[in-house]
Structure formats: structure tokens, C-alpha cells
Design a protein around this motif. Structure first.
Motif, mmCIF file in Angstrom:
data_model
loop_
_atom_site.group_PDB
_atom_site.id
_atom_site.type_symbol
_atom_site.label_atom_id
_atom_site.label_comp_id
_atom_site.label_asym_id
_atom_site.label_seq_id
_atom_site.Cartn_x
_atom_site.Cartn_y
_atom_site.Cartn_z
ATOM 1 N N ARG A 1 0.827 -1.217 0.000
ATOM 2 C CA ARG A 1 0.000 0.000 0.000
ATOM 3 C C ARG A 1 0.860 1.266 0.000
ATOM 4 O O ARG A 1 0.569 2.232 -0.698
ATOM 5 C CB ARG A 1 -0.926 0.006 1.223
ATOM 6 C CG ARG A 1 -2.015 -1.048 1.174
ATOM 7 C CD ARG A 1 -2.998 -0.869 2.317
ATOM 8 N NE ARG A 1 -3.977 -1.950 2.346
ATOM 9 C CZ ARG A 1 -5.038 -1.978 3.142
ATOM 10 N NH1 ARG A 1 -5.242 -0.964 3.980
ATOM 11 N NH2 ARG A 1 -5.888 -2.986 3.120
ATOM 12 N N ILE A 2 1.927 1.225 0.779
ATOM 13 C CA ILE A 2 2.790 2.408 0.863
ATOM 14 C C ILE A 2 3.510 2.650 -0.458
ATOM 15 O O ILE A 2 3.643 3.796 -0.903
ATOM 16 C CB ILE A 2 3.793 2.254 2.027
ATOM 17 C CG1 ILE A 2 3.061 2.432 3.354
ATOM 18 C CG2 ILE A 2 4.935 3.275 1.904
ATOM 19 C CD1 ILE A 2 3.903 2.198 4.578
ATOM 20 N N ARG A 3 3.963 1.573 -1.108
ATOM 21 C CA ARG A 3 4.688 1.734 -2.367
ATOM 22 C C ARG A 3 3.803 2.280 -3.494
ATOM 23 O O ARG A 3 4.310 2.806 -4.479
ATOM 24 C CB ARG A 3 5.321 0.410 -2.789
ATOM 25 C CG ARG A 3 6.689 0.174 -2.154
ATOM 26 C CD ARG A 3 7.713 1.187 -2.655
ATOM 27 N NE ARG A 3 8.972 1.096 -1.933
ATOM 28 C CZ ARG A 3 9.387 1.957 -1.019
ATOM 29 N NH1 ARG A 3 8.613 2.999 -0.708
ATOM 30 N NH2 ARG A 3 10.525 1.810 -0.409
ATOM 31 N N LYS A 4 2.496 2.188 -3.336
ATOM 32 C CA LYS A 4 1.590 2.745 -4.342
ATOM 33 C C LYS A 4 1.545 4.264 -4.258
ATOM 34 O O LYS A 4 1.150 4.933 -5.211
ATOM 35 C CB LYS A 4 0.179 2.181 -4.156
ATOM 36 C CG LYS A 4 0.024 0.734 -4.599
ATOM 37 C CD LYS A 4 -1.408 0.264 -4.418
ATOM 38 C CE LYS A 4 -1.569 -1.182 -4.900
ATOM 39 N NZ LYS A 4 -2.960 -1.660 -4.711
ATOM 40 N N LYS A 5 1.966 4.804 -3.097
ATOM 41 C CA LYS A 5 1.852 6.252 -2.910
ATOM 42 C C LYS A 5 3.147 6.931 -2.502
ATOM 43 O O LYS A 5 3.219 8.154 -2.484
ATOM 44 C CB LYS A 5 0.784 6.551 -1.852
ATOM 45 C CG LYS A 5 1.056 5.962 -0.480
ATOM 46 C CD LYS A 5 -0.020 6.357 0.534
ATOM 47 C CE LYS A 5 -1.282 5.563 0.351
ATOM 48 N NZ LYS A 5 -2.279 5.869 1.400
ATOM 49 N N SER A 6 4.185 6.182 -2.163
ATOM 50 C CA SER A 6 5.399 6.815 -1.645
ATOM 51 C C SER A 6 6.655 5.983 -1.910
ATOM 52 O O SER A 6 6.599 4.753 -1.990
ATOM 53 C CB SER A 6 5.249 7.035 -0.140
ATOM 54 O OG SER A 6 6.451 7.485 0.438
ATOM 55 N N ASP A 7 7.803 6.680 -2.011
ATOM 56 C CA ASP A 7 9.108 6.025 -2.135
ATOM 57 C C ASP A 7 9.888 6.093 -0.827
ATOM 58 O O ASP A 7 11.110 5.977 -0.818
ATOM 59 C CB ASP A 7 9.933 6.694 -3.246
ATOM 60 C CG ASP A 7 9.411 6.345 -4.628
ATOM 61 O OD1 ASP A 7 8.809 5.275 -4.777
ATOM 62 O OD2 ASP A 7 9.597 7.140 -5.551
ATOM 63 N N VAL A 8 9.186 6.286 0.282
ATOM 64 C CA VAL A 8 9.830 6.351 1.591
ATOM 65 C C VAL A 8 10.698 5.103 1.802
ATOM 66 O O VAL A 8 10.366 4.016 1.318
ATOM 67 C CB VAL A 8 8.758 6.462 2.706
ATOM 68 C CG1 VAL A 8 7.878 5.219 2.749
ATOM 69 C CG2 VAL A 8 9.413 6.675 4.076
ATOM 70 N N LEU A 9 11.813 5.259 2.500
ATOM 71 C CA LEU A 9 12.686 4.114 2.777
ATOM 72 C C LEU A 9 11.963 3.106 3.676
ATOM 73 O O LEU A 9 11.308 3.484 4.650
ATOM 74 C CB LEU A 9 13.965 4.584 3.464
ATOM 75 C CG LEU A 9 14.929 5.421 2.618
ATOM 76 C CD1 LEU A 9 16.063 5.954 3.477
ATOM 77 C CD2 LEU A 9 15.490 4.610 1.462
ATOM 78 N N ILE A 10 12.099 1.822 3.355
ATOM 79 C CA ILE A 10 11.466 0.756 4.142
ATOM 80 C C ILE A 10 12.486 -0.320 4.470
ATOM 81 O O ILE A 10 13.145 -0.859 3.581
ATOM 82 C CB ILE A 10 10.289 0.110 3.383
ATOM 83 C CG1 ILE A 10 9.184 1.143 3.100
ATOM 84 C CG2 ILE A 10 9.720 -1.068 4.177
ATOM 85 C CD1 ILE A 10 8.034 0.596 2.261
ATOM 86 N N ILE A 11 12.620 -0.616 5.765
ATOM 87 C CA ILE A 11 13.447 -1.741 6.217
ATOM 88 C C ILE A 11 12.509 -2.778 6.812
ATOM 89 O O ILE A 11 11.806 -2.503 7.785
ATOM 90 C CB ILE A 11 14.477 -1.319 7.286
ATOM 91 C CG1 ILE A 11 15.469 -0.300 6.721
ATOM 92 C CG2 ILE A 11 15.226 -2.550 7.804
ATOM 93 C CD1 ILE A 11 16.501 0.183 7.732
ATOM 94 N N ILE A 12 12.480 -3.949 6.218
ATOM 95 C CA ILE A 12 11.658 -5.033 6.763
ATOM 96 C C ILE A 12 12.434 -5.697 7.889
ATOM 97 O O ILE A 12 13.606 -6.045 7.744
ATOM 98 C CB ILE A 12 11.284 -6.043 5.672
ATOM 99 C CG1 ILE A 12 10.242 -5.425 4.742
ATOM 100 C CG2 ILE A 12 10.762 -7.340 6.278
ATOM 101 C CD1 ILE A 12 9.809 -6.318 3.604
ATOM 102 N N LEU A 13 11.769 -5.852 9.039
ATOM 103 C CA LEU A 13 12.384 -6.450 10.226
ATOM 104 C C LEU A 13 11.505 -7.613 10.659
ATOM 105 O O LEU A 13 10.381 -7.414 11.123
ATOM 106 C CB LEU A 13 12.481 -5.404 11.345
ATOM 107 C CG LEU A 13 13.061 -5.863 12.682
ATOM 108 C CD1 LEU A 13 14.519 -6.281 12.526
ATOM 109 C CD2 LEU A 13 12.946 -4.751 13.718
ATOM 110 N N THR A 14 11.979 -8.835 10.479
ATOM 111 C CA THR A 14 11.112 -9.985 10.695
ATOM 112 C C THR A 14 11.890 -11.233 11.089
ATOM 113 O O THR A 14 13.087 -11.333 10.832
ATOM 114 C CB THR A 14 10.302 -10.272 9.417
ATOM 115 O OG1 THR A 14 9.486 -11.433 9.596
ATOM 116 C CG2 THR A 14 11.224 -10.495 8.237
#
Length: 226
Positions: free
Chosen positions: A67-80
Motif C-alpha cells: 500500500r505504501i509503495r503505491k503512494k510513496s518512495d519512503v525508505l522501508i526496512i523489513i524487520l522480521t
């Protein structure tokens, strides 16, 4: 004012510890305990980075990332805790910039975040901030790419990858070299992450994708025959 980070994690203890480390490092922190709350915070606030857990109630991390990638290029770090290769590839397919598995060091996580910011900001202030080649224009100050005067929306990772290819025009770059220079020397993921991002980059470049050549069993090169 420091960078703003949104930490999305359903385990309160992990969320609190991670938050404390980012605050001590000068970040302004927002916290969310599930995906739905994360989207509400994101829609109401300017955020520079998202630390995103995958397994969460109400709305999982994959859905949030999509959902976020449809509206923004904000940096994302997946932590799992999900460390399977296919999960990592899924993360990069959805547009994540980093993938960190649990257990993890909060101190190292903050360092990775700072490295991501340095990577996209490192060219600010250079005099020769424009690269123009065969109708492609890269503005290194604005982090923008245009093709025949039409702006191409790239994620931070796609932008860094494309810039690295263009700045090394005519040089055959191995997947390992690309990983080291775009993802960083502390990245230990599969080299297929490079292939995934090249595929997405080619799709966005349209007819300009012809300049990105695949070198079988080696890697890629950016070529312009003029």
C-alpha cells in the motif's frame, strides 16, 4: 529536527527497545503495533523511514509495504523473524530497501538506517549534479530521473542501482559488485535481489531499458552506442 522513523512492530518490548535506540541517535519516532495503525500514522505524518514487521494482526507487513509503495518512495526496512530466501525476495519485489532478520542488534539496525540515508543524500552539493545521456536525465541533487523529459518514479533502491549503472557506463558489473555498492558491504542476501530490481527498473525505463545489457553468468552493464 532529525529524520522521522515509523516503527511498526506488534511485540511491545521489541518496539520499545528499537524506538529507544533510534531516539538516542537523534531520530523522531512514531510507533505502531499493527499494520492498520501504521497506515493511519503514515497518512497523517511525514515519515522518512519505516521499520516494518511482517507477521502482525489486522494488516500484515506485506500488505502495508504494498500500500505504501503505491503512494510513496519512503525508505522501508523489513524487520522480521522470517528468514526464508523466498520471503526476502518477496520483500524486495514489493519495494523494500533492506531486509533484516530477527534476532537483531538495534544498534546495527540504526547504523543500517543511517547508511541508507547517506546513500541517497551523498551526492548533494556536487557541482556536476546532472547526468544527461541519450534522452535520460539524472538529477543527483533532486534524486530524480527523466526519460525524454518525462519523470520516472523510482524507489530509492532503484534510483541508486540505476545511478551506479550509468556512472559505470561501459563497465561490466558483477552481481556481487552491484550488491556491495548499492546494497552495502554488510548485506548478505541472495544476488537474485539484483535481478529482481533490474527487472523492475527495465519495466519503468520503457524503451530506454535497451541500454541495460545482461552479461550471462556475470551481471549487467549500461551501454550507449553513440
Amino acid at each position: 529536527m532529525g529524520k522521522k522513523v515509523l516503527i511498526v512492530e506488534d511485540e511491545a518490548r521489541i518496539r520499545e527497545i528499537t524506538s529507544d535506540y533510534f531516539k538516542v541517535s537523534g531520530f523522531e519516532v512514531y510507533e505502531a503495533e499493527n499494520g492498520r495503525e501504521a497506515m493511519e500514522i503514515f497518512d497523517l505524518n511525514e515519515v522518512d523511514l519505516i521499520i516494518l514487521d511482517i507477521m502482525m494482526p489486522e494488516l500484515d507487513g506485506w500488505s502495508v509495504c504494498k500500500r505504501i509503495r503505491k503512494k510513496s518512495d519512503v525508505l522501508i526496512i523489513i524487520l522480521t523473524a522470517r528468514s526464508d530466501e523466498e520471503d526476502k525476495l518477496m520483500g524486495f519485489e514489493l519495494g523494500a530497501d533492506e531486509y533484516v532478520t530477527k534476532p537483531f542488534s538495534p544498534k546495527v539496525l540504526v547504523a543500517r538506517a543511517k547508511t541508507l540515508f547517506k546513500r541517497i543524500e551523498g551526492n548533494v552539493g556536487e557541482k556536476n549534479h546532472l547526468i544527461i545521456i541519450d534522452g535520460i536525465e539524472i538529477n543527483k541533487q533532486a534524486y530524480k530521473v527523466k526519460s525524454d523529459n518525462q519523470e520516472i518514479e523510482l524507489s530509492p533502491k532503484e534510483y541508486s542501482l540505476f545511478l551506479y549503472l550509468v556512472e559505470n557506463k561501459g563497465v561490466v558489473l558483477s552481481r556481487e559488485a552491484i550488491l556491495n555498492n548499492v546494497w552495502g558491504y554488510d548485506y548478505f542476501g541472495d544476488t537474485r535481489a539484483v535481478d529482481t530490481h533490474i527487472k523492475k527498473l527495465r519495466k519503468k525505463l520503457g524503451n530506454k531499458a535497451q541500454h541495460i545489457k545482461t552479461i550471462i553468468r556475470v551481471g549487467y552493464t549500461f551501454e550507449v552506442n553513440r
